[in-house]
Scaffold this active site. Sequence first.
Site, PDB file in Angstrom:
ATOM      1  N   HIS A 129       0.855  -1.201   0.000  1.00  0.00           N
ATOM      2  CA  HIS A 129       0.000   0.000   0.000  1.00  0.00           C
ATOM      3  C   HIS A 129       0.882   1.239   0.000  1.00  0.00           C
ATOM      4  CE1 HIS A 129       0.090   1.513   4.254  1.00  0.00           C
ATOM      5  NE2 HIS A 129       0.223   0.248   4.599  1.00  0.00           N
ATOM      6  N   GLU A 175      -5.337   1.867   1.943  1.00  0.00           N
ATOM      7  CA  GLU A 175      -5.217   0.698   2.829  1.00  0.00           C
ATOM      8  C   GLU A 175      -5.534   1.101   4.258  1.00  0.00           C
ATOM      9  OE1 GLU A 175      -3.125  -2.027   5.715  1.00  0.00           O
ATOM     10  OE2 GLU A 175      -2.939   0.140   5.436  1.00  0.00           O
ATOM     11  N   ASP A 306      17.090  -3.713   3.533  1.00  0.00           N
ATOM     12  CA  ASP A 306      17.953  -4.350   2.535  1.00  0.00           C
ATOM     13  C   ASP A 306      17.606  -5.833   2.379  1.00  0.00           C
ATOM     14  OD1 ASP A 306      20.002  -4.681   0.718  1.00  0.00           O
ATOM     15  OD2 ASP A 306      21.586  -4.777   2.235  1.00  0.00           O
TER      16      ASP A 306
HETATM   17  N1  TRP Z   1      -0.803  -1.180   7.806  1.00  0.00           N
HETATM   18  C1  TRP Z   1      -1.003  -2.206   8.784  1.00  0.00           C
HETATM   19  C2  TRP Z   1      -2.022  -1.714   9.768  1.00  0.00           C
HETATM   20  O1  TRP Z   1      -1.980  -0.572  10.128  1.00  0.00           O
HETATM   21  C3  TRP Z   1       0.254  -2.548   9.517  1.00  0.00           C
HETATM   22  C4  TRP Z   1       0.165  -3.873  10.127  1.00  0.00           C
HETATM   23  C5  TRP Z   1      -0.186  -4.175  11.389  1.00  0.00           C
HETATM   24  C6  TRP Z   1       0.417  -5.071   9.461  1.00  0.00           C
HETATM   25  N2  TRP Z   1      -0.140  -5.496  11.553  1.00  0.00           N
HETATM   26  C7  TRP Z   1       0.212  -6.063  10.391  1.00  0.00           C
HETATM   27  C8  TRP Z   1       0.801  -5.385   8.180  1.00  0.00           C
HETATM   28  C9  TRP Z   1       0.384  -7.395  10.047  1.00  0.00           C
HETATM   29  C10 TRP Z   1       0.970  -6.704   7.837  1.00  0.00           C
HETATM   30  C11 TRP Z   1       0.762  -7.703   8.760  1.00  0.00           C
HETATM   31  O2  TRP Z   1      -2.894  -2.450  10.163  1.00  0.00           O
HETATM   32 ZN    ZN Z   2       0.631  -0.425   6.481  1.00  0.00          ZN
END
Ligand code: TRP
Ligand code: ZN
Length: 442
Positions: A129, A175, A306
Site C-alpha cells: 500500500h 489501505e 535491505d
Molecule cells: N498497515 C497495517 C495496519 O496498520 C500494519 C500492520 C499491522 C500489518 N499489523 C500487520 C501489516 C500485520 C501486515 C501484517 O494495520
Molecule cells: Zn501499512
Amino acid sequence: MRLSRPALPRALRRATAGVATLAAAGLLAATAPAALAAPSPTLAAPDIPLANVKAHLSQFQSIATANGGNRAHGRPGYKASIDYAKAKLDAAGFTTTVQQFTSSGATGYNLIADWPGGDPNKVLMAGAHLDSVSSGPGINDNGSGSAGVLETALAVSRAQLEPTKHLRFAWWGAEELGLIGSKYYVNNLPSTERSKVSGYLNFDMIGSPNPGYFVYDDDPVIEKTFKDYYAGLNVPTEIETEGDGRSDHASFKNVGIPVGGLFTGASRTKSSAQAQKWGGTAGQAFDRCYHSSCDTTANINDTALDRNSDAIAHAVWTLGTETPVPPGDTYENTADVAIPDNGAAVTSTVNVTGRTGNAPATLKADVDIRHTWRGDVVVDLLAPDGTAYRLKNSSGNDSADNIIATYTVNASSEAANGAWKLRVQDVAAQDTGYINSWKLTF
Ligand code: TRP
Ligand code: ZN
Ligand code: CA
C-alpha cells in the site's frame, strides 16, 4: 471387534512367499530410487541495491514534506506518490494502469504495472500500500514496502527478465482506511481473471527501526520461498501474528488466492528472546513511530530494508521463473520395510523434488504391502510437513492377504516437494508382513 482368528498366524500355516526375506529386507535403507521429475530451474535474483530503495524513500519523504506532512488517501501527497512510481515504471517498460475509486468522498488510486510476457494464465502479483495515515509521512508504513516492490520491478526491467509467469506489481490506495484499494481491485477483477492469479505477495512495513523478521503463515509454497531466503542468510524468522488480515493480502486471501508476505513489526513490543536472536531493543516496539509523525526516513532500519528488498526479488524470481512440471510423474520406493507384529509404526520415504507449487487434489498413492492378515494394518500417507492422511484403518474382520491398492488423496494444501512417507502400523498380534513398494503419482 475381531472375529475368530486361528491360533497360529497364517504365515506358519501357509508358506507365504516373501515373508522369509523380511529380516534382510528390514535392514535395507529406505531411500527413494526413482525421482522422475524434470528439474525445475529458476533464475537467481539480483541483489537489490539498498541505495536505490532508500532513494525512493527520500522521494516519498520529500513528497510528504511538500504536501502537508503526509501521503494519505485524498491528499495531494498520495497522488504525487502515485505519479512518482508510475513515471519510473513507464520509463522502465511496464504497462501501467491507474485505477480510480472513491472512498470517504475522495478519489483514490491503485497503480498496476504489468511486465509484458509470461503465461497470462499464471499471474504472479506483488504489492504494497502506497498511502500513509494523515498523521505522518508513512516512510516505514508503507514507503518501505512500496519502495521495495518498486525497486524489484525496476530490477526486472534491468534484467529484461523473461519470466514463465506473468508478473504484475501493484501499489494500493486507502489501505489505512480499511484495505479499500486492494478490495476494490479484487472486487472488480472478473472471476476469470481472478482465477489466473496464482499468488499475491504483500509487503507492508519491511524496514521497522527495531525490526523483527516475520513471514506470513499462508500459502506453504510462498512461505517456504521466503523462509528459504532467510535460511540462506542464517537469519531466523517467526510467523507473522501481529494481526492477520490487517493488510492488503487479506483482500486476495478472501477470494481464495494464495498469499504470502513479509513484515518487520508495528506497535507490538520486541521480547528479550526476539532481541537476542535479531538484535535491537527488547521491551520496545518494533516501530515506535507507527502511524505517527515521526515515521520519517529516520524511522528505517537499513539492514531490515535491505534484506527484505532482496527477499522480494528472491520470491519474484523464484516463483516467477519456475518451469511447470507436467502431471503424471511418479516417485517410488521399492525398498522392503518389515512391519513388526503388533508393534511400532514403520515408514518408507519418497523424496519429491523439482516440482512446483502444491500437490494435486488427486494425488495417487499406490501401495503394495504384503501381509498375512490385512485387517491388522493401519496405513497413513504423511506429507512433508507431517500432516497425516489416513489411507486405511485396521479392521477386526478383514482377514484377506496384502494391501495392494491405489488411494486418491486431496493433498492440494501440501507443498509438493519434500519427504513424503508411507506410515504403516500393525496393531494386532500374530500375523505380520512388510512394505513391498509404494509410489506417488503427481
Ligand atoms: N498497515 C497495517 C495496519 O496498520 C500494519 C500492520 C499491522 C500489518 N499489523 C500487520 C501489516 C500485520 C501486515 C501484517 O494495520
Ligand atoms: Zn501499512
Ligand atoms: Ca499382527
